[in-house]
Design a protein around this motif. Structure first.
Motif, PDB file in Angstrom:
ATOM      1  N   PRO A 238      41.901 -22.001 -33.608  1.00  0.00           N
ATOM      2  CA  PRO A 238      42.322 -20.867 -34.442  1.00  0.00           C
ATOM      3  C   PRO A 238      42.053 -21.094 -35.928  1.00  0.00           C
ATOM      4  CG  PRO A 238      44.019 -21.393 -32.844  1.00  0.00           C
ATOM      5  CD  PRO A 238      42.966 -22.474 -32.737  1.00  0.00           C
TER       6      PRO A 238
ATOM      7  N   LEU B  31      38.554 -19.969 -36.511  1.00  0.00           N
ATOM      8  CA  LEU B  31      38.440 -18.510 -36.450  1.00  0.00           C
ATOM      9  C   LEU B  31      38.961 -17.868 -37.730  1.00  0.00           C
ATOM     10  CD1 LEU B  31      39.647 -17.971 -32.779  1.00  0.00           C
ATOM     11  CD2 LEU B  31      37.297 -17.874 -33.635  1.00  0.00           C
TER      12      LEU B  31
ATOM     13  N   PHE C  52      33.546 -13.071 -38.109  1.00  0.00           N
ATOM     14  CA  PHE C  52      34.922 -13.007 -37.622  1.00  0.00           C
ATOM     15  C   PHE C  52      35.088 -11.876 -36.610  1.00  0.00           C
ATOM     16  CE2 PHE C  52      39.189 -11.159 -37.923  1.00  0.00           C
ATOM     17  CZ  PHE C  52      39.967 -12.247 -37.586  1.00  0.00           C
ATOM     18  N   LEU C  53      34.619 -10.685 -36.961  1.00  0.00           N
ATOM     19  CA  LEU C  53      34.785  -9.527 -36.083  1.00  0.00           C
ATOM     20  C   LEU C  53      33.999  -9.663 -34.786  1.00  0.00           C
ATOM     21  CD1 LEU C  53      34.768  -6.741 -38.813  1.00  0.00           C
ATOM     22  CD2 LEU C  53      36.749  -7.601 -37.521  1.00  0.00           C
TER      23      LEU C  53
ATOM     24  N   LEU D  59      33.460 -12.486 -33.178  1.00  0.00           N
ATOM     25  CA  LEU D  59      34.239 -13.384 -32.327  1.00  0.00           C
ATOM     26  C   LEU D  59      35.469 -12.697 -31.739  1.00  0.00           C
ATOM     27  CD1 LEU D  59      33.991 -16.640 -34.425  1.00  0.00           C
ATOM     28  CD2 LEU D  59      32.943 -16.213 -32.201  1.00  0.00           C
ATOM     29  N   TRP D  60      35.968 -11.685 -32.411  1.00  0.00           N
ATOM     30  CA  TRP D  60      37.167 -10.987 -31.971  1.00  0.00           C
ATOM     31  C   TRP D  60      36.853  -9.649 -31.300  1.00  0.00           C
ATOM     32  CZ3 TRP D  60      42.571 -11.893 -33.451  1.00  0.00           C
ATOM     33  CH2 TRP D  60      42.779 -13.176 -33.942  1.00  0.00           C
ATOM     34  N   LYS D  61      35.602  -9.394 -30.961  1.00  0.00           N
ATOM     35  CA  LYS D  61      35.226  -8.072 -30.432  1.00  0.00           C
ATOM     36  C   LYS D  61      35.916  -7.729 -29.117  1.00  0.00           C
ATOM     37  CE  LYS D  61      31.027  -9.695 -28.217  1.00  0.00           C
ATOM     38  NZ  LYS D  61      29.600  -9.710 -28.259  1.00  0.00           N
ATOM     39  N   GLU D  62      36.302  -8.718 -28.345  1.00  0.00           N
ATOM     40  CA  GLU D  62      36.968  -8.477 -27.067  1.00  0.00           C
ATOM     41  C   GLU D  62      38.495  -8.490 -27.195  1.00  0.00           C
ATOM     42  OE1 GLU D  62      35.225  -7.700 -24.306  1.00  0.00           O
ATOM     43  OE2 GLU D  62      33.352  -7.914 -25.430  1.00  0.00           O
ATOM     44  N   ALA D  63      38.989  -8.752 -28.392  1.00  0.00           N
ATOM     45  CA  ALA D  63      40.435  -8.867 -28.591  1.00  0.00           C
ATOM     46  C   ALA D  63      41.103  -7.492 -28.582  1.00  0.00           C
ATOM     47  CB  ALA D  63      40.723  -9.564 -29.917  1.00  0.00           C
TER      48      ALA D  63
ATOM     49  N   ILE E 155      45.999  -5.983 -32.626  1.00  0.00           N
ATOM     50  CA  ILE E 155      46.442  -7.217 -33.265  1.00  0.00           C
ATOM     51  C   ILE E 155      46.405  -6.989 -34.779  1.00  0.00           C
ATOM     52  CG2 ILE E 155      45.886  -9.647 -33.670  1.00  0.00           C
ATOM     53  CD1 ILE E 155      44.670  -9.679 -30.832  1.00  0.00           C
TER      54      ILE E 155
ATOM     55  N   LEU F 280      43.567  -8.453 -36.923  1.00  0.00           N
ATOM     56  CA  LEU F 280      42.278  -7.830 -36.623  1.00  0.00           C
ATOM     57  C   LEU F 280      42.192  -6.453 -37.265  1.00  0.00           C
ATOM     58  CD1 LEU F 280      39.561  -7.871 -35.204  1.00  0.00           C
ATOM     59  CD2 LEU F 280      40.725  -7.154 -33.097  1.00  0.00           C
TER      60      LEU F 280
END
Length: 83
Positions: free
Chosen positions: A30, A33, A59-60, A62-66, A70, A73
């Motif tokens: 984390p 990230l 950053f975005l 890596l977090w596209k599936e989050a 959140i 995000l």
């Protein structure tokens, strides 16, 4: 306490980049990230919008599936859109 005018953004960006230069940390931890997000924020404050956009995009990506709800995000997307 640092004021905006006295803070050394270049030095902060260098420190965040050091974290990202270690694949073992940057890929799965984390800290790695969040270093991308904070690098983007620091570069934005320093006026380097091109590099800031690249950091936010990393950053975005890596977090596209989050989960889009959140808070960090949502905030990052808002900041990126404002660049």
């Amino acid at each position: 306490m640092h004021t905006t005018s006295s803070f050394r953004y270049g030095e902060a960006a260098t420190e965040f980049q050091k974290v990202l230069d270690h694949p073992g940390i940057a890929a799965s931890d984390p800290v790695g990230l969040l270093a991308r997000l904070h690098l983007g924020r620091t570069l934005t404050l320093s006026g380097d919008k091109a590099k800031a956009k690249a950091a936010y995009q990393d950053f975005l990506t890596l977090w596209k599936e989050a989960d889009g709800d959140i808070p960090i995000l949502k905030q990052a997307k808002k900041e990126y859109a404002g660049l």
